[in-house]
Design an enzyme around this catalytic site. Structure first.
Site, mmCIF file in Angstrom:
data_model
loop_
_atom_site.group_PDB
_atom_site.id
_atom_site.type_symbol
_atom_site.label_atom_id
_atom_site.label_comp_id
_atom_site.label_asym_id
_atom_site.label_seq_id
_atom_site.Cartn_x
_atom_site.Cartn_y
_atom_site.Cartn_z
ATOM 1 N N CYS A 1 0.821 -1.216 0.000
ATOM 2 C CA CYS A 1 0.000 0.000 0.000
ATOM 3 C C CYS A 1 0.857 1.270 0.000
ATOM 4 O O CYS A 1 1.519 1.559 -0.971
ATOM 5 C CB CYS A 1 -0.986 -0.040 1.166
ATOM 6 S SG CYS A 1 -2.392 1.071 0.950
ATOM 7 N N HIS B 1 -3.874 -5.478 0.084
ATOM 8 C CA HIS B 1 -3.512 -5.968 1.422
ATOM 9 C C HIS B 1 -3.559 -7.490 1.493
ATOM 10 O O HIS B 1 -4.618 -8.071 1.760
ATOM 11 C CB HIS B 1 -4.446 -5.376 2.478
ATOM 12 C CG HIS B 1 -4.209 -3.939 2.750
ATOM 13 N ND1 HIS B 1 -3.411 -3.487 3.779
ATOM 14 C CD2 HIS B 1 -4.642 -2.830 2.117
ATOM 15 C CE1 HIS B 1 -3.376 -2.163 3.775
ATOM 16 N NE2 HIS B 1 -4.122 -1.744 2.768
ATOM 17 N N GLU C 1 -2.514 -9.373 3.741
ATOM 18 C CA GLU C 1 -2.718 -9.838 5.124
ATOM 19 C C GLU C 1 -4.178 -9.792 5.555
ATOM 20 O O GLU C 1 -4.528 -10.284 6.626
ATOM 21 C CB GLU C 1 -1.875 -8.989 6.081
ATOM 22 C CG GLU C 1 -2.495 -7.678 6.546
ATOM 23 C CD GLU C 1 -2.601 -6.627 5.457
ATOM 24 O OE1 GLU C 1 -3.368 -5.672 5.630
ATOM 25 O OE2 GLU C 1 -1.905 -6.760 4.430
#
Length: 356
Positions: free
Chosen positions: A246, A331, A333
């Site tokens: 990001c 993202h 995660e």
């Protein structure tokens, strides 16, 4: 109590006050996730913004242990309907009490679909949440237009270095507003993760001889991070493997001569399709960003596109030429797929010389 959301173009929504009753001016953005409102509230990337949730019922499972940081970060919270009687075996409280505790103002009962359409058509804009029924728009508008998020990275980063013990690869994580699950995703794979404040010098990080460096997500305009970009350039010039997510992805691009620009209304939600240009596979990703890297100004001798957004064709990742560096805009995660792109952490471990 009545509350009003006043946009800088003069549009006004009337609803009910939730959370704190203080007045706030912020950038108004929307998130399309159907669940995960607590992860949204505690994502540091929302610092400097007020978030409108497009899903109509928010708070039905209350406050659970699923926080991405120690506190909520948005300036305001905007919902269609707030559930005041949550039901979940993990529930530890209500959204209303959570917002009051952390002094975050909000508004419920407005047409969030209409608000989202305005932001999509006219672009992200600033707005005010207020309980003052006698507001004067002529006085408010200059303040709305003058608002900017500013240096929010300094606001959200950790105060001091901390270590998550592990018996595998040693990873240095630069915290620009890192979500907890980034460090956890590495730690769960055996990595020892040392988390550094955002303004840590490259020299301090490299002198510890880490096996790899992680650049985290974070809030705001990447071009407001001039001193950090200088340090990221030094990290790029080292031979240390680097993985960035990001804001970290954007900062690495700026550090190597590329450019970024602001999207009309950003990507915020848990259902954004991204395509891996090497394999042709498409993954469902979680995203939260208002800026993207310009691939038109990308030097292929430095980096080449690795992922692309299937919806609008914007860049979602870069692979750096001749370097053990890759970066993504989304993202991996956040598990929206639920774990479609978690393999990227395994790829990073492989780059560091560990077992994937």
């Amino acid at each position: 109590m009545k509350a009003f959301l006043i946009l800088e173009d003069g549009t006004v929504f009337e609803g009910t006050s939730i959370g704190s009753t203080r007045e706030v001016i912020s950038e108004i953005v929307f998130n399309t996730s159907m669940t995960g409102y607590l992860e949204v509230l505690t994502d540091p990337s929302y610092a400097g913004q007020a978030v409108c949730m497009t899903y109509p019922l928010i708070g039905n499972y209350g406050i659970t242990p699923d926080m991405e940081s120690g506190k909520p970060w948005p300036d305001g919270f905007i919902v269609r309907e707030l559930s005041r009687i949550p039901s979940n075996f993990r529930c530890q409280g209500t959204i209303q009490d959570f917002l009051v505790k952390h002094d975050i103002p909000g508004i419920a009962g407005i047409d969030t679909r209409a608000l989202t359409k305005i932001l999509r058509d006219r672009g992200t804009m600033n707005g005010m949440i207020t309980t003052n029924e006698n507001y004067n728009f002529e006085e408010i508008q200059p303040k709305l237009k003058a608002y900017s998020t500013g240096d929010v990275v300094s606001k959200v980063t950790c105060d001091k270095k901390k270590v998550l013990p592990g018996c595998g690869m040693k990873v240095a994580l630069l915290d620009f507003g890192a979500k907890n699950n980034i460090a956890k995703s590495l730690n769960d794979r055996g990595c020892e993760v040392t988390i550094y404040p955002a303004h840590t010098s490259a020299e301090e990080i490299l002198m510890t001889n880490p096996d790899g460096i992680m650049l985290s997500n974070g809030p705001g305009d990447p071009k407001d991070c001039g001193p950090i970009i200088d340090e990221v350039r030094k990290l790029y010039e080292s031979d240390t493997p680097i993985f960035a997510i990001c804001l970290g992805h954007q900062l690495m691009a700026l550090a190597t001569g590329a450019d970024t620009h602001k999207l009309k209304y950003g990507h915020r939600g848990g259902n954004h399709p991204v395509k891996d240009l090497e394999t042709g596979k498409v993954y469902i990703s979680s995203q939260n960003h208002g800026y993207v890297v310009d691939t038109d100004k990308l030097d292929p001798a430095v980096a080449t596109p690795a992922f692309v957004n299937v919806n609008d064709g914007t860049n979602e990742g870069l692979k750096y030429t001749g370097k053990n560096i890759f970066t993504v805009q989304f993202h991996p995660e956040a598990c929206p797929g639920p774990q479609d792109s978690g393999y990227l952490f395994d790829r990073f471990i492989g780059m560091m010389g560990g077992a994937q």
